[in-house]
Design a protein around this motif. Sequence first.
Motif, PDB file in Angstrom:
ATOM      1  N   GLU A 204      10.196  -0.643  -9.161  1.00  0.00           N
ATOM      2  CA  GLU A 204      10.286  -0.523 -10.623  1.00  0.00           C
ATOM      3  C   GLU A 204       8.932  -0.677 -11.286  1.00  0.00           C
ATOM      4  N   MET A 205       8.193  -1.683 -10.862  1.00  0.00           N
ATOM      5  CA  MET A 205       6.993  -2.061 -11.594  1.00  0.00           C
ATOM      6  C   MET A 205       5.775  -1.211 -11.238  1.00  0.00           C
ATOM      7  N   VAL A 206       5.659  -0.811  -9.993  1.00  0.00           N
ATOM      8  CA  VAL A 206       4.474  -0.068  -9.562  1.00  0.00           C
ATOM      9  C   VAL A 206       4.776   1.425  -9.452  1.00  0.00           C
ATOM     10  N   VAL A 207       5.781   1.763  -8.652  1.00  0.00           N
ATOM     11  CA  VAL A 207       6.126   3.178  -8.477  1.00  0.00           C
ATOM     12  C   VAL A 207       6.688   3.738  -9.783  1.00  0.00           C
ATOM     13  N   GLY A 208       7.527   2.948 -10.460  1.00  0.00           N
ATOM     14  CA  GLY A 208       8.151   3.430 -11.689  1.00  0.00           C
ATOM     15  C   GLY A 208       7.170   3.724 -12.803  1.00  0.00           C
ATOM     16  N   MET A 209       5.983   3.159 -12.751  1.00  0.00           N
ATOM     17  CA  MET A 209       4.996   3.422 -13.806  1.00  0.00           C
ATOM     18  C   MET A 209       4.598   4.890 -13.868  1.00  0.00           C
ATOM     19  N   THR A 210       4.675   5.567 -12.760  1.00  0.00           N
ATOM     20  CA  THR A 210       4.207   6.954 -12.749  1.00  0.00           C
ATOM     21  C   THR A 210       5.316   7.965 -12.461  1.00  0.00           C
ATOM     22  N   TRP A 211       6.400   7.505 -11.847  1.00  0.00           N
ATOM     23  CA  TRP A 211       7.482   8.430 -11.515  1.00  0.00           C
ATOM     24  C   TRP A 211       8.562   8.476 -12.583  1.00  0.00           C
ATOM     25  N   GLY A 212       8.569   7.551 -13.494  1.00  0.00           N
ATOM     26  CA  GLY A 212       9.577   7.549 -14.555  1.00  0.00           C
ATOM     27  C   GLY A 212      10.316   6.236 -14.615  1.00  0.00           C
ATOM     28  N   GLY A 213      11.117   6.071 -15.658  1.00  0.00           N
ATOM     29  CA  GLY A 213      11.802   4.810 -15.857  1.00  0.00           C
ATOM     30  C   GLY A 213      11.117   3.982 -16.923  1.00  0.00           C
ATOM     31  N   PRO A 214      11.629   2.774 -17.157  1.00  0.00           N
ATOM     32  CA  PRO A 214      11.098   1.953 -18.253  1.00  0.00           C
ATOM     33  C   PRO A 214       9.604   1.675 -18.172  1.00  0.00           C
ATOM     34  N   MET A 215       9.067   1.540 -16.959  1.00  0.00           N
ATOM     35  CA  MET A 215       7.664   1.155 -16.842  1.00  0.00           C
ATOM     36  C   MET A 215       6.688   2.313 -17.015  1.00  0.00           C
ATOM     37  N   LYS A 216       7.227   3.514 -17.223  1.00  0.00           N
ATOM     38  CA  LYS A 216       6.338   4.670 -17.402  1.00  0.00           C
ATOM     39  C   LYS A 216       5.403   4.467 -18.592  1.00  0.00           C
ATOM     40  N   HIS A 217       5.883   3.755 -19.608  1.00  0.00           N
ATOM     41  CA  HIS A 217       5.072   3.578 -20.812  1.00  0.00           C
ATOM     42  C   HIS A 217       3.793   2.795 -20.532  1.00  0.00           C
ATOM     43  N   ALA A 218       3.795   1.954 -19.483  1.00  0.00           N
ATOM     44  CA  ALA A 218       2.614   1.129 -19.212  1.00  0.00           C
ATOM     45  C   ALA A 218       1.438   1.989 -18.759  1.00  0.00           C
TER      46      ALA A 218
ATOM     47  N   PHE B  28       0.822  -1.220   0.000  1.00  0.00           N
ATOM     48  CA  PHE B  28       0.000   0.000   0.000  1.00  0.00           C
ATOM     49  C   PHE B  28       0.850   1.260   0.000  1.00  0.00           C
ATOM     50  N   SER B  29       2.083   1.172   0.495  1.00  0.00           N
ATOM     51  CA  SER B  29       2.997   2.311   0.377  1.00  0.00           C
ATOM     52  C   SER B  29       3.362   2.526  -1.094  1.00  0.00           C
ATOM     53  N   ALA B  30       3.621   1.407  -1.797  1.00  0.00           N
ATOM     54  CA  ALA B  30       3.939   1.514  -3.224  1.00  0.00           C
ATOM     55  C   ALA B  30       2.758   2.079  -4.001  1.00  0.00           C
ATOM     56  N   LEU B  31       1.542   1.632  -3.664  1.00  0.00           N
ATOM     57  CA  LEU B  31       0.359   2.142  -4.354  1.00  0.00           C
ATOM     58  C   LEU B  31       0.160   3.628  -4.075  1.00  0.00           C
ATOM     59  N   ALA B  32       0.429   4.055  -2.837  1.00  0.00           N
ATOM     60  CA  ALA B  32       0.298   5.470  -2.494  1.00  0.00           C
ATOM     61  C   ALA B  32       1.302   6.308  -3.277  1.00  0.00           C
ATOM     62  N   LEU B  33       2.555   5.835  -3.346  1.00  0.00           N
ATOM     63  CA  LEU B  33       3.562   6.560  -4.114  1.00  0.00           C
ATOM     64  C   LEU B  33       3.198   6.585  -5.604  1.00  0.00           C
ATOM     65  N   ALA B  34       2.644   5.481  -6.088  1.00  0.00           N
ATOM     66  CA  ALA B  34       2.220   5.435  -7.487  1.00  0.00           C
ATOM     67  C   ALA B  34       1.101   6.438  -7.750  1.00  0.00           C
ATOM     68  N   ALA B  35       0.176   6.564  -6.801  1.00  0.00           N
ATOM     69  CA  ALA B  35      -0.921   7.516  -6.965  1.00  0.00           C
ATOM     70  C   ALA B  35      -0.399   8.952  -6.990  1.00  0.00           C
ATOM     71  N   ILE B  36       0.573   9.240  -6.112  1.00  0.00           N
ATOM     72  CA  ILE B  36       1.170  10.579  -6.106  1.00  0.00           C
ATOM     73  C   ILE B  36       1.885  10.843  -7.428  1.00  0.00           C
ATOM     74  N   GLY B  37       2.635   9.830  -7.889  1.00  0.00           N
ATOM     75  CA  GLY B  37       3.317   9.973  -9.172  1.00  0.00           C
ATOM     76  C   GLY B  37       2.352  10.141 -10.320  1.00  0.00           C
ATOM     77  N   ALA B  38       1.225   9.445 -10.264  1.00  0.00           N
ATOM     78  CA  ALA B  38       0.223   9.562 -11.324  1.00  0.00           C
ATOM     79  C   ALA B  38      -0.317  10.980 -11.394  1.00  0.00           C
ATOM     80  N   TRP B  39      -0.607  11.558 -10.240  1.00  0.00           N
ATOM     81  CA  TRP B  39      -1.102  12.930 -10.224  1.00  0.00           C
ATOM     82  C   TRP B  39      -0.042  13.889 -10.767  1.00  0.00           C
ATOM     83  N   ARG B  40       1.212  13.643 -10.415  1.00  0.00           N
ATOM     84  CA  ARG B  40       2.309  14.465 -10.935  1.00  0.00           C
ATOM     85  C   ARG B  40       2.389  14.345 -12.452  1.00  0.00           C
ATOM     86  N   ARG B  41       2.227  13.118 -12.960  1.00  0.00           N
ATOM     87  CA  ARG B  41       2.304  12.906 -14.405  1.00  0.00           C
ATOM     88  C   ARG B  41       1.127  13.565 -15.109  1.00  0.00           C
TER      89      ARG B  41
END
Length: 667
Positions: free
Chosen positions: A185-199, A11-24
């Motif tokens: 990489e897989m969850v947080v990186g999807m929204t904060w940057g890195g290879p998984m951002k494309h997903a 849930f920490s990873a999901l929270a960081l992903a949500a913050i990154g998503a809003w930033r994106r």
Amino acid sequence: MLETLLPILIFSALALAAIGAWRRVRLWRQGRPSAVPLLKGLAALPRRYLVDLHHVVGRDKVMSNTHVATAGGFVAAAVLMILVHGLGLGASEGPGGVLGWLLLAASATMFAGSLFVARRRRNPPARLSRGPWMRLPKSLMAFSLGVFLITLPTAGILPAGLSQGLGSWLLALVLTAVVVWGLAEMVVGMTWGGPMKHAFAGALHLAFHRRAERFGEGNRSTGLKALDLEDHDARLGVETPADFTWNQLLGFDACVQCGRCEAVCPAFAAGQPLNPKKLIQDMVVGMAGGSDANYAGSPYPGKPVGEHQGSPHGPIVAQKGQALVDAETLWSCTTCRACVEECPMMIEHVDAIVDMRRFLTLERGATPNKAPEVLDNLIATDNPGGFDPGARMHWAADLDLPLMADLQQVDVLLWLGDGAYDMRNQRTLRALVKVLRAAEVDFAVLGNEERDSGDVARRLGDEATFQSLARRNIATLAKYRFQQIVTCDPHSFHVLGNEYGDFYPQGQGGHYRVYHHSTFIAELYESGRLAFRPWKGGSVTYHDPCYLGRYNGEFEAPRKVLRALGIQVAEMERSGFRSRCCGGGGGAPITDIPGERRIPDMRMNDVEATGASLVAVGCPQCTAMLEGVVDAGAEVRDIAELVADALVAPPAVKATPPSRQPVLEEV
């Protein structure tokens, strides 16, 4: 210990992903508004991903299967991981046990896919970006293996004693570290940057694509979007990254840096300063602000990485100093859409390039080489060569061609195009007239009333001149009645059929039934109105024009005509939707950006590789470009010329003429 840590980590990873998503999302929202049906787009996402996207990915079967296993396994594993380890629904007995087994299967499938990714990255093709992408296989393995191991006790596979052993501090810390790596990489990186951002960006890009009409079997959307020239407060074209629409910025962020666009780009292959993958990544840099120093793919030919920088509201092309892109990069594009056709994320590179050209042309008046002269000619004489408008019909002085002004109504309007001023293309036009008369087609021409279609003006960014030409041509066409338009110019064919509709008076139709001459000839033959003597020449190959093939999906009709002539086409390696551009589109011969080699030379090398002594074409620009190759080993002839030479008297009884649908269909 793991039972306590896992929910916290997940849930920490999901929270960081949500913050990154809003930033994106905030980065994308810097762009201009774009009317997109959000709920409808989200509802269409599964089909667009599973069908439309995989239609492109599936051209490489190995990578298609790899993507299915890796991406599908990840999505399933991520959802099940939240249920089993985050919400505690994974008891070994009852329904939870089933979830545990499903999670094991999903993570194992993902791990198998990651092995193929690792093999591909061991010695990657030059088109693939490296840098952070080289760690992706390890991250995929870390996530899938970590999830698999922590799920073994949950699924009830391990004995209780061993299960307790897994709870030891040392082993728990190792597993925790692996899971953290994978989650980062897989969850947080999807929204904060890195290879998984494309997903993350890629999924939303499919949902909110600015060309929703592209999706669906056989659908195409290739006409450029019109500028509203009546809005005097709006900037004409795109000057800064923030001038793109928000869903264009989203599309740039979806780039997976696979390099498929790079591999098929004729300008890149010719050593001109354009790489469509690098261009899209530069737009991402500009959207977020910064420089291109961290880009890890192929640079623009002749331009080292690290020289470009920008910001959301800074100029993309600077008049002085550093900027995101050099102007010659934009002017190198032939608008062939090979990059768009190959892109698995369905990014619209050509739209972006033309949008940026529009600003350079309309706001700065900064078109290179002969482009200003051509645009001035179009304004003064309605043709790019600056010829006397009254001389358009001089080539046909002996043909006694019927004029629309005299007949008012015919079955077929023959659109001549500005090839009417070119001596080489006049041979093609004369051949086409001979074919139409042999089939007893009721046709006429506009004569001196016809103006340039505006294609070259629009591709050079001069939307104002294009719209002026389009409206005047539409006004001329509206005076007469005809069943269809036939032209031997794919550029006019495309513009008349796909781009004029935006400018027709409200409530008075606006979509013309337009035929390329190869399609019309094929229908004439199939209806029994044409007959040919057998082909007795040498080997023949066929060059697919970009504006007929990739733009309009017409690959088969020219080949039908060649087969009707008794010709077995020796196909080039780059043919059909992967045909190599001749270099004549997008105003490229006019802007004339130098490279290491010429695009038409490369295409004639493709011809020579087939051993053909003749290359059949269906476009006056392709004819001009390929015939301009020095010491070419093959003759260049238009399909109409081949047909005219093979004509014999048709059967006495003729079948029903080709389609007689009205040319004007209500919008």
